[in-house]
Design a protein around this motif. Structure first.
Motif, PDB file in Angstrom:
ATOM      1  N   UNK A  34      16.418  33.727   3.475  1.00 54.73           N
ATOM      2  CA  UNK A  34      16.414  35.100   2.982  1.00 54.73           C
ATOM      3  C   UNK A  34      17.495  35.884   3.729  1.00 54.73           C
ATOM      4  N   UNK A  35      18.742  35.523   3.455  1.00 56.72           N
ATOM      5  CA  UNK A  35      19.913  36.115   4.091  1.00 56.72           C
ATOM      6  C   UNK A  35      20.928  36.425   2.998  1.00 56.72           C
ATOM      7  N   UNK A  36      21.684  37.487   3.195  1.00 62.06           N
ATOM      8  CA  UNK A  36      22.693  37.870   2.214  1.00 62.06           C
ATOM      9  C   UNK A  36      23.620  36.688   1.912  1.00 62.06           C
ATOM     10  N   UNK A  37      23.840  36.429   0.622  1.00 68.33           N
ATOM     11  CA  UNK A  37      24.707  35.364   0.119  1.00 68.33           C
ATOM     12  C   UNK A  37      24.280  33.956   0.534  1.00 68.33           C
ATOM     13  N   UNK A  38      22.977  33.751   0.799  1.00 74.75           N
ATOM     14  CA  UNK A  38      22.480  32.439   1.214  1.00 74.75           C
ATOM     15  C   UNK A  38      22.410  31.445   0.054  1.00 74.75           C
ATOM     16  N   UNK A  39      22.281  31.939  -1.169  1.00 73.02           N
ATOM     17  CA  UNK A  39      22.148  31.063  -2.329  1.00 73.02           C
ATOM     18  C   UNK A  39      23.480  30.485  -2.772  1.00 73.02           C
ATOM     19  N   UNK A  63      14.447  22.671 -12.299  1.00 71.00           N
ATOM     20  CA  UNK A  63      14.602  23.556 -13.444  1.00 71.00           C
ATOM     21  C   UNK A  63      14.825  25.004 -13.007  1.00 71.00           C
ATOM     22  N   UNK A  64      15.524  25.760 -13.830  1.00 73.14           N
ATOM     23  CA  UNK A  64      15.748  27.173 -13.541  1.00 73.14           C
ATOM     24  C   UNK A  64      17.002  27.396 -12.710  1.00 73.14           C
ATOM     25  N   UNK A  65      17.146  28.611 -12.221  1.00 75.68           N
ATOM     26  CA  UNK A  65      18.289  28.996 -11.402  1.00 75.68           C
ATOM     27  C   UNK A  65      17.972  28.605  -9.956  1.00 75.68           C
ATOM     28  N   UNK A  66      18.411  27.454  -9.541  1.00 76.71           N
ATOM     29  CA  UNK A  66      18.003  26.860  -8.269  1.00 76.71           C
ATOM     30  C   UNK A  66      18.835  27.334  -7.090  1.00 76.71           C
ATOM     31  N   UNK A  67      18.248  27.191  -5.923  1.00 78.95           N
ATOM     32  CA  UNK A  67      18.911  27.405  -4.627  1.00 78.95           C
ATOM     33  C   UNK A  67      19.450  28.823  -4.458  1.00 78.95           C
ATOM     34  N   UNK A  68      18.631  29.777  -4.872  1.00 84.70           N
ATOM     35  CA  UNK A  68      18.972  31.186  -4.693  1.00 84.70           C
ATOM     36  C   UNK A  68      18.281  31.718  -3.440  1.00 84.70           C
ATOM     37  N   UNK A  71      14.209  31.508  -1.993  1.00 85.06           N
ATOM     38  CA  UNK A  71      13.573  30.792  -3.097  1.00 85.06           C
ATOM     39  C   UNK A  71      13.209  29.373  -2.684  1.00 85.06           C
ATOM     40  N   UNK A  72      12.035  28.932  -3.146  1.00 87.61           N
ATOM     41  CA  UNK A  72      11.601  27.543  -2.975  1.00 87.61           C
ATOM     42  C   UNK A  72      11.994  26.773  -4.229  1.00 87.61           C
ATOM     43  N   UNK A  73      12.580  25.587  -4.061  1.00 86.66           N
ATOM     44  CA  UNK A  73      12.924  24.711  -5.186  1.00 86.66           C
ATOM     45  C   UNK A  73      12.347  23.337  -4.923  1.00 86.66           C
ATOM     46  N   UNK A  74      11.726  22.763  -5.947  1.00 87.49           N
ATOM     47  CA  UNK A  74      11.055  21.464  -5.798  1.00 87.49           C
ATOM     48  C   UNK A  74      11.497  20.522  -6.897  1.00 87.49           C
ATOM     49  N   UNK A  75      11.690  19.268  -6.510  1.00 89.75           N
ATOM     50  CA  UNK A  75      12.041  18.229  -7.470  1.00 89.75           C
ATOM     51  C   UNK A  75      11.383  16.921  -7.048  1.00 89.75           C
ATOM     52  N   UNK A  76      10.986  16.125  -8.031  1.00 85.61           N
ATOM     53  CA  UNK A  76      10.407  14.805  -7.782  1.00 85.61           C
ATOM     54  C   UNK A  76      11.462  13.764  -8.128  1.00 85.61           C
ATOM     55  N   UNK A  77      11.687  12.820  -7.216  1.00 89.22           N
ATOM     56  CA  UNK A  77      12.647  11.743  -7.441  1.00 89.22           C
ATOM     57  C   UNK A  77      11.984  10.398  -7.181  1.00 89.22           C
ATOM     58  N   UNK A  78      12.348   9.395  -7.968  1.00 94.09           N
ATOM     59  CA  UNK A  78      11.873   8.028  -7.742  1.00 94.09           C
ATOM     60  C   UNK A  78      12.885   7.320  -6.854  1.00 94.09           C
ATOM     61  N   UNK A  79      12.416   6.907  -5.672  1.00 95.33           N
ATOM     62  CA  UNK A  79      13.275   6.271  -4.673  1.00 95.33           C
ATOM     63  C   UNK A  79      12.494   5.113  -4.085  1.00 95.33           C
ATOM     64  N   UNK A  80      13.154   4.009  -3.812  1.00 90.74           N
ATOM     65  CA  UNK A  80      12.421   2.914  -3.178  1.00 90.74           C
ATOM     66  C   UNK A  80      11.930   3.376  -1.814  1.00 90.74           C
ATOM     67  N   UNK A  81      10.850   2.753  -1.350  1.00 91.50           N
ATOM     68  CA  UNK A  81      10.238   3.162  -0.084  1.00 91.50           C
ATOM     69  C   UNK A  81      11.264   3.078   1.040  1.00 91.50           C
TER      70      UNK A  81
END
Length: 160
Positions: A34-39, A63-68, A71-81
């Motif tokens: 939460x800092x000016x121009x952080x996104x 989804x959406x306007x991410x990394x602003x 803001x919290x952004x969440x994504x699920x990825x399939x990756x080997x253990x």
């Protein structure tokens, strides 16, 4: 001997074809400070390192306007253990106006094992610079907590 070589070759082909079936689901959650121009509007990338493996460089595109800012952004990825996570590497492509980015925290949860690694970032990331961060804390979800986390992840994947 030739039979063993053929069996080994078939096993490798099967592994290559069915790769994602052997993957774990990882939930990656990023909080932008939460800092000016952080996104940023740049394409954000992540690479994870664990005690067993190193992931490929993956694009984070929730989804959406991410990394602003703030803001919290969440994504699920399939990756080997990957084993126990030890490090994350963050970068971006420098796209967009004012592409500097200030992520504060990254949480990575293996939704199969319940292991979560927290990465305290709080550093500016500029164009095409790969910045690595070590684990700042760990958490092991209890069985009931993990089931709730899996349900949240399934709901999030439906929205993607």
């Amino acid at each position: 001997m030739r039979l063993l070589a053929n069996i080994a070759a078939l096993a490798l082909v099967a592994l290559f074809i069915t790769g994602p079936a052997f993957a774990d689901s990882y939930r990656i959650t990023v909080y932008t400070a939460d800092t000016k121009k952080a996104g940023t509007d740049a394409t954000v990338k992540i690479r994870l390192k664990g005690t067993r493996h190193l992931s490929r460089v993956m694009i984070l595109d929730p989804p959406g306007n991410s990394f602003e800012r703030a803001q919290w952004d969440t994504q699920i990825l399939a990756i080997r253990d990957l084993g126990q996570l030890t490090e994350t590497v963050l970068s971006h492509d420098g796209g967009g106006k004012g592409s500097g980015w200030l992520p504060q925290t990254v949480y990575v949860t293996n939704l199969t094992t319940g292991d979560r690694a927290d990465f305290g970032v709080s550093r500016w990331i500029y164009s095409r610079v790969y910045t690595d961060f070590g684990v700042s804390s760990r958490h092991k979800y209890k069985k009931s907590e993990l089931e709730r986390e899996r349900k949240k992840a399934a709901a999030a994947m439906k929205r993607q």
